[in-house]
Design a protein around this motif. Structure first.
Motif, PDB file in Angstrom:
ATOM      1  N   VAL A 103       0.844  -1.187   0.000  1.00 20.08           N
ATOM      2  CA  VAL A 103       0.000   0.000   0.000  1.00 20.08           C
ATOM      3  C   VAL A 103       0.883   1.241   0.000  1.00 20.08           C
ATOM      4  O   VAL A 103       1.888   1.307   0.711  1.00 20.08           O
ATOM      5  N   LEU A 104       0.520   2.199  -0.836  1.00 20.43           N
ATOM      6  CA  LEU A 104       1.176   3.503  -0.868  1.00 20.43           C
ATOM      7  C   LEU A 104       0.238   4.505  -0.206  1.00 20.43           C
ATOM      8  O   LEU A 104      -0.953   4.536  -0.525  1.00 20.43           O
ATOM      9  N   THR A 128      12.702  -3.665   2.995  1.00 21.52           N
ATOM     10  CA  THR A 128      12.363  -3.873   4.412  1.00 21.52           C
ATOM     11  C   THR A 128      10.857  -3.951   4.668  1.00 21.52           C
ATOM     12  O   THR A 128      10.440  -4.165   5.801  1.00 21.52           O
ATOM     13  N   GLY A 129      10.050  -3.754   3.633  1.00 22.85           N
ATOM     14  CA  GLY A 129       8.607  -3.725   3.822  1.00 22.85           C
ATOM     15  C   GLY A 129       8.089  -2.367   4.219  1.00 22.85           C
ATOM     16  O   GLY A 129       6.885  -2.186   4.419  1.00 22.85           O
ATOM     17  N   ALA A 130       8.985  -1.386   4.348  1.00 20.07           N
ATOM     18  CA  ALA A 130       8.600  -0.019   4.698  1.00 20.07           C
ATOM     19  C   ALA A 130       9.622   0.928   4.079  1.00 20.07           C
ATOM     20  O   ALA A 130      10.825   0.767   4.308  1.00 20.07           O
ATOM     21  N   ALA A 131       9.154   1.887   3.280  1.00 21.57           N
ATOM     22  CA  ALA A 131      10.092   2.784   2.593  1.00 21.57           C
ATOM     23  C   ALA A 131       9.438   4.138   2.345  1.00 21.57           C
ATOM     24  O   ALA A 131       8.231   4.217   2.088  1.00 21.57           O
ATOM     25  N   VAL A 172       1.846  -5.421   7.456  1.00 22.99           N
ATOM     26  CA  VAL A 172       2.606  -4.893   8.592  1.00 22.99           C
ATOM     27  C   VAL A 172       2.145  -3.488   8.979  1.00 22.99           C
ATOM     28  O   VAL A 172       2.115  -3.158  10.176  1.00 22.99           O
ATOM     29  N   ILE A 173       1.754  -2.677   8.019  1.00 24.54           N
ATOM     30  CA  ILE A 173       1.358  -1.309   8.381  1.00 24.54           C
ATOM     31  C   ILE A 173      -0.040  -1.287   8.995  1.00 24.54           C
ATOM     32  O   ILE A 173      -0.302  -0.503   9.912  1.00 24.54           O
ATOM     33  N   ILE A 174      -0.948  -2.159   8.551  1.00 24.67           N
ATOM     34  CA  ILE A 174      -2.272  -2.157   9.185  1.00 24.67           C
ATOM     35  C   ILE A 174      -2.164  -2.715  10.598  1.00 24.67           C
ATOM     36  O   ILE A 174      -2.840  -2.218  11.522  1.00 24.67           O
TER      37      ILE A 174
END
Length: 399
Positions: A103-104, A128-131, A172-174
């Protein structure tokens, strides 16, 4: 073979933007002749790797939102919260049933996001799954206490300005947002800060200096002037089309189904108004004509709806970094009477092209009973399109 990665985008647009001055929420104000939110959302809607675009709104803004983004495909808007963090979580929850892999998350107040930046964001999540996109700090930064005294000078080489879209693995973000809500943490100013708090490693990728956030009235003035100077190559094209009547019980004119005792003899749906507009736009682009892009000898265009042709012409303009300033069509016929249908036709053309309806004109006249139109053997249409392209435009492109 593994399934392709599914990427969704959240457009955060629930804020009030009070620092931008009068004129309502800044995301619905105009910059360069187009709403901020349309400019911010369109690159995601057009990007081939984005499967869903999820807007998050203040519910009071639904009508103005629908008008501002007319012509863009998106998911049903989610209801925003009291803070940006709550709004992002609402967008994530709304996407839950679609189960995207990535998701962006993008701020609607950043209307100059490019397709290249979106692509970099998608690629960057694999690390890393987050950028997040960042740009270097040009000025020296000072830490100042409550009394206005300098406490320190951070090392500028290590400082970066964070932008959006920020990219994350969806799961991971949710989970991080849900955990923050459970623990009463509502003070994160961006999703990267929340991800850091949740223990994620956040990587960075190259941002874009043009991807600035509109905050103050001065930002709007500056960007209006910049866009006007960039799109200074103003061009005009004209178009003409005619179709004879045949058997049938309706006519398609300017995208509107018009009951009539005859139909059109045509390879497609015979919409003379839209066909003339397509030729006018292609003419302004010096990019051939409707027949060269959609040859009548090709069976796949038999009976085709002409809104496809007009959308294609609009995309040709966008692909060259331009925009349409005005469209005008004149219909020449004795019957049907166009006057009662004029507003519906203008609205339909605006819907197809994504323009504001006040940039679309539909007119009609008769030929005083002279010629084939006077004998009611068919309908003719003329059209004019004014477009603005960037200086240095290099001509037709492949899309």
């Amino acid at each position: 073979m593994s399934n392709p990665q599914r990427t969704a985008a959240i457009l955060v647009a629930a804020g009030r933007g009070l620092r931008a001055g009068a004129g309502g929420p800044k995301q619905y104000r105009s910059v360069g002749g187009q709403s901020v939110i349309f400019r911010a959302m369109e690159p995601f809607c057009r990007h081939p790797e984005i499967s869903a675009v999820q807007p998050v709104l203040n519910p009071d803004d639904l009508a103005i939102f629908n008008e501002a983004v007319r012509g863009l495909a998106h998911s049903s808007p989610a209801r925003g919260g009291a803070t940006r963090q709550e709004s992002v979580r609402a967008g994530l929850e709304a996407l839950g049933s679609q189960k995207p892999d990535v998701v962006l998350i993008h701020d609607a107040a950043r209307p100059f996001v490019s397709a290249a930046l979106i692509s970099r964001a998608i690629r960057a999540t694999s690390a890393t799954g987050a950028a997040i996109p960042t740009i270097p700090v040009a000025d020296t930064i000072k830490l100042v206490d409550a009394g206005g005294h300098v406490e320190g000078t951070p090392e500028r080489a290590r400082l970066r300005i964070a932008q959006t879209p920020q990219a994350f693995r969806f799961d991971v973000i949710i989970d991080a947002h849900r955990r923050a809500a459970r623990e009463g943490r509502t003070d994160f100013t961006d999703d990267a800060a929340l991800a850091e708090w949740a223990g994620l490693t956040v990587s960075t990728f190259e941002g874009d200096a043009a991807n600035m956030k509109l905050t103050t009235p001065e930002d709007f003035v500056r960007e209006d002037a910049r866009l006007a100077s960039q799109l200074g190559d103003v061009r005009t094209g004209t178009g003409y089309d005619v179709h004879a009547f045949g058997d049938g019980d309706h006519l398609m004119i300017c995208g509107v189904r018009v009951p009539h005792h005859r139909g059109f003899l045509a390879h497609s749906d015979g919409d003379v108004g839209l066909h003339a507009l397509v030729d006018a736009i292609l003419g302004a682009l010096a990019d051939g004509d409707i027949g060269s892009h959609f040859p009548p000898s090709d069976i796949k265009w038999k009976g085709a709806s002409s809104d496809k042709f007009l959308k294609y012409a609009v995309e040709r303009v966008a692909a060259r970094g331009g925009r349409i300033a005005n469209l005008e069509v004149t219909l020449i016929c004795e019957r049907p009477k166009i006057g009662p249908l004029r507003d519906a036709m203008r609205a339909r053309i605006a819907e197809i092209t994504g323009l504001n309806v006040w940039r679309v004109a539909v007119k009609a006249t008769t030929s005083e009973r002279l010629g084939f139109t006077g004998r009611e053997e068919g309908i003719a249409a003329t059209a004019c399109a004014t477009i603005r392209l960037p200086w240095g435009d290099k001509g037709p492109v492949s899309i």
